[in-house]
Design an enzyme around this catalytic site. Structure first.
Site, PDB file in Angstrom:
ATOM      1  N   SER A  29       4.096 -50.267 -48.518  1.00 14.81           N
ATOM      2  CA  SER A  29       4.267 -48.866 -48.140  1.00 14.81           C
ATOM      3  C   SER A  29       4.733 -48.814 -46.696  1.00 14.81           C
ATOM      4  O   SER A  29       4.409 -49.714 -45.910  1.00 14.81           O
ATOM      5  CB  SER A  29       2.932 -48.120 -48.265  1.00 14.81           C
ATOM      6  OG  SER A  29       3.025 -46.827 -47.696  1.00 14.81           O
ATOM      7  N   TYR A  56      -6.051 -46.504 -46.576  1.00 12.71           N
ATOM      8  CA  TYR A  56      -4.847 -46.844 -47.339  1.00 12.71           C
ATOM      9  C   TYR A  56      -3.910 -47.688 -46.484  1.00 12.71           C
ATOM     10  O   TYR A  56      -3.419 -48.735 -46.916  1.00 12.71           O
ATOM     11  CB  TYR A  56      -4.139 -45.572 -47.805  1.00 12.71           C
ATOM     12  CG  TYR A  56      -2.798 -45.821 -48.456  1.00 12.71           C
ATOM     13  CD1 TYR A  56      -2.732 -46.251 -49.775  1.00 12.71           C
ATOM     14  CD2 TYR A  56      -1.615 -45.631 -47.760  1.00 12.71           C
ATOM     15  CE1 TYR A  56      -1.505 -46.482 -50.379  1.00 12.71           C
ATOM     16  CE2 TYR A  56      -0.378 -45.858 -48.355  1.00 12.71           C
ATOM     17  CZ  TYR A  56      -0.330 -46.283 -49.668  1.00 12.71           C
ATOM     18  OH  TYR A  56       0.885 -46.517 -50.261  1.00 12.71           O
ATOM     19  N   LYS A  90      -2.505 -51.626 -47.089  1.00 13.75           N
ATOM     20  CA  LYS A  90      -1.083 -51.960 -47.194  1.00 13.75           C
ATOM     21  C   LYS A  90      -0.638 -52.856 -46.037  1.00 13.75           C
ATOM     22  O   LYS A  90       0.260 -53.685 -46.205  1.00 13.75           O
ATOM     23  CB  LYS A  90      -0.228 -50.696 -47.285  1.00 13.75           C
ATOM     24  CG  LYS A  90      -0.440 -49.930 -48.600  1.00 13.75           C
ATOM     25  CD  LYS A  90      -0.058 -50.766 -49.819  1.00 13.75           C
ATOM     26  CE  LYS A  90      -0.105 -49.958 -51.103  1.00 13.75           C
ATOM     27  NZ  LYS A  90       0.460 -50.685 -52.256  1.00 13.75           N
TER      28      LYS A  90
END
Length: 189
Positions: A64, A77, A81
């Site tokens: 991402s 998150y 990533k």
């Protein structure tokens, strides 16, 4: 023969202020889904199909843009990533004589990923209530849907991922995909 290429595309999103996120619920799942599972799967495939002995293999991992530079409301998150991106860059450096690794960093894409994200109140799969205010959740959800025009169509994102997979390794070891001009911010971070 066996499998020569694997595309690792796993993701669970989190949208809540860092200090309001129920890390006991979100962190283990985010790290398992976004980091540990793709790493474990690739390692098992490399061993099972004897990629190192055959001196050939190609891993495409979908991370991402938040794995390159974080933004508010997705600390856990982003961390998961970042871990994914870091692991596969390290693996590529260690095994560069025989292994091709492409790390794809898509930005906002028009999928259901955000609709099922962790927030301050619940876990996406089991509805665990963390007891926090709905106010944060509502503002986070508004941000997620603030401008759907900036989300890339899934088909276009897939085309760009495939283009990076077939391009020369020296040029496409990391591919950034987004419709949002904020990509420049990530690059400069």
């Amino acid at each position: 023969p066996g499998i020569d290429i694997i595309v690792l595309n796993a993701g669970q999103y989190q949208c809540s202020p860092a200090l309001d996120t129920n890390l006991d619920v979100a962190l283990p799942d985010l790290m398992q889904i976004n980091f540990a599972s793709p790493v474990q799967l690739s390692q098992k495939l490399i061993q099972k199909d004897r990629w190192k002995e055959r001196k050939h293999g190609h891993i495409v991992t979908i991370a991402s843009l938040m794995g390159r530079g974080a933004s508010p409301l997705n600390a856990a998150y982003s961390a998961s990533k970042h871990a994914l991106r870091g692991y596969f860059h390290a693996l590529a450096a260690e095994e560069k004589s025989w292994l091709r690794v492409d790390v794809v960093l898509p930005g906002a894409t028009d999928t259901g990923l955000w609709d099922n994200s962790y927030n301050t109140k619940t876990s996406p799969r089991n509805g665990i209530d963390s007891g926090n205010d709905e106010e944060h959740d509502n503002s986070a959800q508004k941000l997620l849907r603030a401008d759907d025009r900036s989300k890339m169509a899934v088909g276009r994102c897939a085309q760009l991922i495939i283009s990076s997979m077939i391009g020369p390794n020296f040029l496409f070891f990391e591919t950034w995909i987004t419709r949002n001009p904020g990509l420049l911010w990530v690059y400069l971070a």
